[in-house]
Design an enzyme around this catalytic site. Structure first.
Site, PDB file in Angstrom:
ATOM      1  N   HIS A 114     -23.601  -4.600  24.345  1.00 31.02           N
ATOM      2  CA  HIS A 114     -23.582  -4.313  22.911  1.00 31.02           C
ATOM      3  C   HIS A 114     -23.283  -5.561  22.094  1.00 31.02           C
ATOM      4  CE1 HIS A 114     -19.080  -3.719  22.141  1.00 31.02           C
ATOM      5  NE2 HIS A 114     -19.075  -3.534  23.440  1.00 31.02           N
ATOM      6  N   ASP A 124     -14.898  -8.986  23.448  1.00 31.68           N
ATOM      7  CA  ASP A 124     -15.548  -7.669  23.494  1.00 31.68           C
ATOM      8  C   ASP A 124     -16.349  -7.474  22.221  1.00 31.68           C
ATOM      9  OD1 ASP A 124     -16.293  -5.045  23.633  1.00 31.68           O
ATOM     10  OD2 ASP A 124     -14.280  -4.215  23.536  1.00 31.68           O
ATOM     11  N   GLU A 161     -21.662   0.391  19.703  1.00 26.81           N
ATOM     12  CA  GLU A 161     -21.023   0.839  20.952  1.00 26.81           C
ATOM     13  C   GLU A 161     -19.603   1.297  20.694  1.00 26.81           C
ATOM     14  OE1 GLU A 161     -18.745   0.124  24.847  1.00 26.81           O
ATOM     15  OE2 GLU A 161     -18.370  -0.569  22.823  1.00 26.81           O
ATOM     16  N   GLU A 162     -18.873   0.505  19.893  1.00 30.63           N
ATOM     17  CA  GLU A 162     -17.444   0.799  19.689  1.00 30.63           C
ATOM     18  C   GLU A 162     -17.215   2.176  19.074  1.00 30.63           C
ATOM     19  OE1 GLU A 162     -15.462  -0.801  21.264  1.00 30.63           O
ATOM     20  OE2 GLU A 162     -15.897  -2.939  21.303  1.00 30.63           O
ATOM     21  N   ASP A 190     -20.292  -6.283  29.271  1.00 29.56           N
ATOM     22  CA  ASP A 190     -19.593  -6.017  28.012  1.00 29.56           C
ATOM     23  C   ASP A 190     -18.594  -7.158  27.819  1.00 29.56           C
ATOM     24  OD1 ASP A 190     -18.085  -4.891  25.929  1.00 29.56           O
ATOM     25  OD2 ASP A 190     -18.430  -2.851  26.585  1.00 29.56           O
ATOM     26  N   HIS A 293      -9.734  -5.172  21.122  1.00 33.60           N
ATOM     27  CA  HIS A 293     -10.026  -4.301  19.973  1.00 33.60           C
ATOM     28  C   HIS A 293      -9.176  -4.610  18.737  1.00 33.60           C
ATOM     29  CE1 HIS A 293     -12.183  -0.859  22.351  1.00 33.60           C
ATOM     30  NE2 HIS A 293     -12.855  -1.970  22.321  1.00 33.60           N
TER      31      HIS A 293
HETATM   32 ZN   LIG Z   1     -17.258  -3.545  24.407  1.00 33.55          ZN
END
Ligand SMILES: [Zn+2]
Length: 518
Positions: A114, A124, A161-162, A190, A293
């Site tokens: 992604h 990420d 994606e998230e 990823d 994140h």
């Molecule tokens: Zn990811």
């Protein structure tokens, strides 16, 4: 907050692509949208709310680390919440590039990562995305020099994606019919950083992935990434409590055992909804993951702490790129079915142990309740009622599953022998025989799906791998049976023993037909 264990993607379009004109559910009917508003908050915002709670003191396991006594409520303080949600539709953008195969254009090897991140998303997903882009650039260069892959290569960069695997799921659902005919394999990545190769996926791919890992050098040690990953697993197995052969727990026949896939990245719609052989790759283990994140997952942090020389990005491109090229070039689609059969036999054994263990425990509990052991051990300071009485655990119809596993082991062995013969013969062997094996392998994994899906979640159609209903991203293997046993739904356990056995028998029969004399 979305319940991804029911289905991934747009909550309003389960099973179909969310394109203009698609049939959409009403918001209130979307099962994956939970009814209680949920928002992660900082400890500074949480502290006054927690401090205002009265009632009993929270049990030890529920207490956090703030300097206050944790209570569980209710009240006495009241909180007024104003909830504002944005329910607008927004476009998202997948980028999909194809290089048509010269000999087998209708067999696709699909690669994806992604491109959206929660904030900056350096680790990420951009560390994985950069590796994917490097592969695409190299393959583009080959193409300009006149090279073409034997099978079609599809490189995809997913959006959304998230917030719920949106881009990959909607694309997979939109193209489901075509993918079920053409997609041989899906290769996902990823996050990425310094450390050890992590690979999870369909167990039939473990020898293939290990062969590739043997040919790529680890940037820090100069050993192969396979050697280093196996050493890391042996050391971790030794370090973890318990006895046992740490070598066996790390790998089989010198190969890296592929862990089973749960969820949490874009392989889910391909593997668990459509039944396409999938693998997930990445390096990790040497840098802390506390920025995950958050706004701190920045380029600056990545360059200083995660992979300062970017060599593990190169290593990921080398591993995933080789997997793509070999899967597209090899005369025979790379698999080793005995590894799949051995893994399933292991899962079957686990289920026997699970049911037997619960039967023993249930009897023991009944005894403790009958002889008043709970009453006699009550501590007045911490009064505790005994666990509720439960019915005895019946003997399940495991014979059907055990027979299916035995048949699977036989069929896989015969298949691997014929595969090895064809492989060794190379060009001299009949192309008809090879074609028959390849056409079976393209769709073999789909025999493991069932259109009725798992109990209460029909979108999840793979009968071997699924995220657990209550384990978030964590995998449950043979989930229809395992979760039924864990939750003491015995009729359902027997029902899914039948469903899984039929899927395994179809899988074996498909392998038998692929190598049967014409
Ligand atoms: Zn990811």
């Amino acid at each position: 907050m979305q319940d991804l264990t029911l289905y991934s993607g747009d909550p309003l379009t389960p099973g179909v692509g969310a394109v203009p004109g698609a049939k959409r559910l009403a918001l209130k009917d979307a099962k994956t949208l939970l009814k209680i508003p949920v928002l992660p908050i900082s400890y500074a915002d949480a502290e006054p709310l927690l401090a205002a709670l009265g009632g009993r003191v929270a049990p030890a396991a529920w207490r956090g680390g703030l300097p206050l006594t944790y209570h569980i409520g209710p009240g006495p303080a009241q909180v007024h919440m104003k909830v504002l949600s944005d329910w607008n539709q927004k476009p998202i953008y997948d980028v999909v590039a194809k290089i048509k195969g010269s000999d087998e254009p209708d067999r696709w090897i699909v690669r994806g990562n992604h491109h959206d991140g929660w904030v900056f998303g350096a680790m990420d997903p951009l560390a994985g995305q950069v590796a994917l882009m490097a592969e695409a650039k190299s393959i583009g260069k080959l193409l300009k020099e006149g090279w073409r892959p034997r099978r079609t290569l599809v490189y995809s960069s997913w959006d959304g994606e998230e917030p719920g695997l949106l881009g990959s799921t909607e694309w997979a659902e939109q193209h489901a019919a075509e993918l079920k005919v053409k997609a041989v394999m899906y290769v996902n990545s990823d996050t990425n950083g310094r450390g050890f190769l992590q690979a999870e996926g369909s167990h039939a791919l473990q020898h293939f992935v290990s062969e590739v890992a043997r040919d790529v050098k680890d940037p820090e040690t100069g050993a192969s990434v396979l050697t280093r990953a196996l050493a890391h697993r042996r050391v971790s197995a030794y370090d973890s409590a318990g006895f046992g052969d740490s070598a066996a727990r790390a790998g089989a026949n010198g190969d890296l055992v592929l862990g089973a896939l749960g969820s949490g990245s874009d392989y889910t719609p391909f593997l668990q909804h459509l039944g396409i052989n999938s693998v997930n790759l990445g390096f990790e283990g040497e840098s802390q993951y506390g920025v995950y994140h958050s706004a701190y997952d920045s380029f600056d942090h990545y360059r200083r702490f995660v992979d300062p020389t970017f060599e593990y990005g190169v290593a990921l491109a080398k591993v995933a790129g080789r997997i793509m090229l070999r899967a597209s070039q090899a005369q025979l689609i790379p698999v080793h079915e005995s590894d799949f059969a051995a893994s399933i036999a292991g899962y079957d054994e686990e289920l026997h142990k699970l049911a037997d263990g619960m039967r023993g425990k249930t009897r023991e509990l009944a005894k403790l309740q009958d002889d008043e052991s709970y009453k006699l051990t009550t501590n007045p300071d911490y009064p505790r009622s005994p666990p509720p009485r439960v019915a005895d655990v019946p003997y399940l119809n495991f014979a059907e599953l055990d027979n299916a596993v035995a048949k699977l082991e036989q069929s896989a062995k015969a298949f691997d022998q014929e595969y090895a013969r064809l492989d060794a013969a190379g060009d001299t062997a009949g192309s008809t025989e090879r074609e028959r094996v390849n056409s079976s392998l393209t769709i073999l994994e789909q025999n493991l799906t069932d259109s009725q899906g798992l109990p209460g979640r029909e979108w999840y159609q793979h009968m071997i791998y699924a995220p657990g209903l209550h384990t978030g991203y964590g995998v449950k293997t043979l989930p229809g049976i395992r979760e039924a046993i864990e939750e003491r739904r015995w009729d359902e356990a027997n029902q899914y023993i039948g469903v899984v056995s039929r899927a395994l028998n179809n899988y074996s029969a498909r392998m038998d037909r692929a190598i049967a004399a014409p």
